[in-house]
Design an enzyme around this catalytic site. Structure first.
Site, mmCIF file in Angstrom:
data_model
loop_
_atom_site.group_PDB
_atom_site.id
_atom_site.type_symbol
_atom_site.label_atom_id
_atom_site.label_comp_id
_atom_site.label_asym_id
_atom_site.label_seq_id
_atom_site.Cartn_x
_atom_site.Cartn_y
_atom_site.Cartn_z
ATOM 1 N N GLU A 200 9.939 4.756 -2.505
ATOM 2 C CA GLU A 200 9.729 3.757 -3.406
ATOM 3 C C GLU A 200 8.372 4.233 -4.248
ATOM 4 O O GLU A 200 8.438 4.069 -5.544
ATOM 5 C CB GLU A 200 9.701 2.499 -2.896
ATOM 6 N N HIS A 201 7.295 4.453 -3.587
ATOM 7 C CA HIS A 201 6.151 4.633 -4.224
ATOM 8 C C HIS A 201 5.687 5.935 -3.843
ATOM 9 O O HIS A 201 5.773 6.324 -2.413
ATOM 10 C CB HIS A 201 4.874 3.664 -3.706
#
EC number: 1.1.1.23
Length: 427
Positions: free
Chosen positions: A322-323
């Site tokens: 996601e990040h």
């Protein structure tokens, strides 16, 4: 945090074994029953479920505009100013995402083109629970406003003290049209089917717990949804130029979200790995959400030591986080090696919370490996494309034989006839 070494395949196998779904047959069954009840009894089901799950007896579902304005006036002016700055950054970034219509008339007698239309009504889910998320309001609402959505409906679960005033202030600033104090799977059902009080929407966006995620999965097809969000994730890539204190702080910034959050460091340096682990344990002691972050890092946190930078990127692209933070020397040089990541943070001073709140790119991101085929929420998610075609008889005459041939090869004679009939003498 557990340290992983060894072959690339062995490391990936261990990561895959852990990355299981958070849903279950039992939860799915409960959610289906809730949706069916809301579908059949409407507002009454919403009142009943809000009393049962939130412990709040409601007299009305919609929050009056006057209450929203009172909440806005109540919050700290400095908070409101920070919110306005974040809004400006988010709008500046998302305005650049707007798609364009086009018209193509290169062939004589032929006009082709594309038109872009906004969705008419969007529902935004904003979580309640252990933390308030005014930033989620901005990230979900502003792209819809830029796309041209005319009616934006927000739902959020109430507490005994009502709705968090910071969330209401953010909704007011972002331009939400209607706010309802309802959450959970029953709130998702209300947006999907509509009730006497809450309008049916075309699309539902926004994060929530496993019941909300399961409800979104159940109603997909009746309405569109943004994505099925899993627990928060961060992967940090680091070499010996990285700062262990920065790495530890950024890992904890995601670990404090949820006991299921995944915080992973991948590094070529055993020294950085060891120093980061020491720094993380030190910083953990001072966190108000220590219990959550500690369980997340102990259960799902990983430090992966690789033999090369190439192996580091291979593992990261398989995780599809996601990040992603790239704390490597000359980080821009590695941008082309990143194939799968929701949001990318380059350099020691591009900390992940910068993206959560302020920089401008959206923080609604694909999780659980879905960055391999999903993108962050954006303006295009609140629009739809339609193509249009216009032919003169002369233009169609030039292409009719090819069309008839293709239709006949597919055995679709009525398709062929629809072209041929336009050239029969009586027509």
């Amino acid at each position: 945090m557990k340290t992983l070494t060894g072959t690339t395949e062995a490391i990936l196998n261990e990561l895959r074994a852990e990355n299981s779904s958070n849903s279950s047959d039992q939860i799915a069954s409960e959610v289906k029953a809730i949706i069916e009840n809301v579908k059949n009894t409407g507002d009454q089901a919403l009142f009943d479920y809000t009393a049962k799950f939130d412990g709040v007896e409601l007299n009305e579902l919609r929050i009056p505009n006057s209450d929203i304005q009172i909440a806005t006036n109540k919050v700290d002016p400095a908070f409101l100013e920070a919110l306005k700055e974040a809004k400006a950054n988010i709008e500046s970034f998302h305005n650049k995402q707007k798609q364009s219509a086009f018209l193509d008339s290169e062939k004589d007698g032929v006009i082709r083109g594309q038109i872009i239309r906004p969705l008419e009504t969007v529902g935004v889910y904003v979580p309640g629970g252990t933390a308030a998320y005014p930033s989620s309001v901005l990230m979900n609402v502003l792209p819809a406003k830029i796309a041209g959505v005319k009616r934006i409906v927000m739902i959020t679960p109430p507490s005994e003290n009502g709705i968090n005033p910071h969330v209401l202030a953010a909704a007011n600033l972002a331009g939400v049209d209607e706010i309802y104090q309802v959450g959970g799977a029953h709130g998702i059902a209300a947006l999907a089917y509509g009730t006497a009080s809450i309008p049916k929407v075309d699309k539902i966006v926004g994060p929530g717990n496993v019941y909300v995620a399961t409800a979104k999965r159940e109603v997909f097809g009746l309405v569109d949804i943004d994505m099925i969000a899993g627990p928060s994730e961060i992967v940090v890539l680091a070499d010996e130029t990285a700062k262990p204190a920065f790495i530890a702080a950024d890992l904890l910034s995601q670990a404090e979200h949820d006991t299921l959050a995944r915080a992973i460091l991948i590094t070529t340096s055993e020294k950085i790995a060891q120093q980061t682990k020491i720094e993380l344990n030190k910083q953990l002691e001072n966190l108000p959400r220590k219990a959550i972050a500690k369980e997340a890092t102990e259960s799902h946190g990983k430090i992966i030591i690789t033999k090369s930078t190439a192996e580091m990127f291979h593992i990261m692209n398989e995780i599809a986080p996601e990040h992603l933070e790239v704390q490597l020397e000359n980080p821009m040089n590695y941008l082309y090696q990143i194939k799968n990541a929701g949001s990318i943070f380059l350099g020691n001073y591009a900390s992940e919370p910068l993206g959560d709140y302020f920089a401008g790119p959206n923080h609604v991101l694909p999780t659980s490996g879905t960055a391999k085929f999903f993108s962050p929420l954006g303006v295009e998610d609140f629009t739809k494309r339609s193509a249009f075609i216009s032919y003169t008889k002369e233009a169609l005459a030039k292409e009719k034989d090819a069309i008839v041939l293709l239709a006949s090869k597919e055995g679709l004679d009525a398709h062929a006839k629809a072209i041929q009939i336009r050239f029969e003498e009586e027509n």
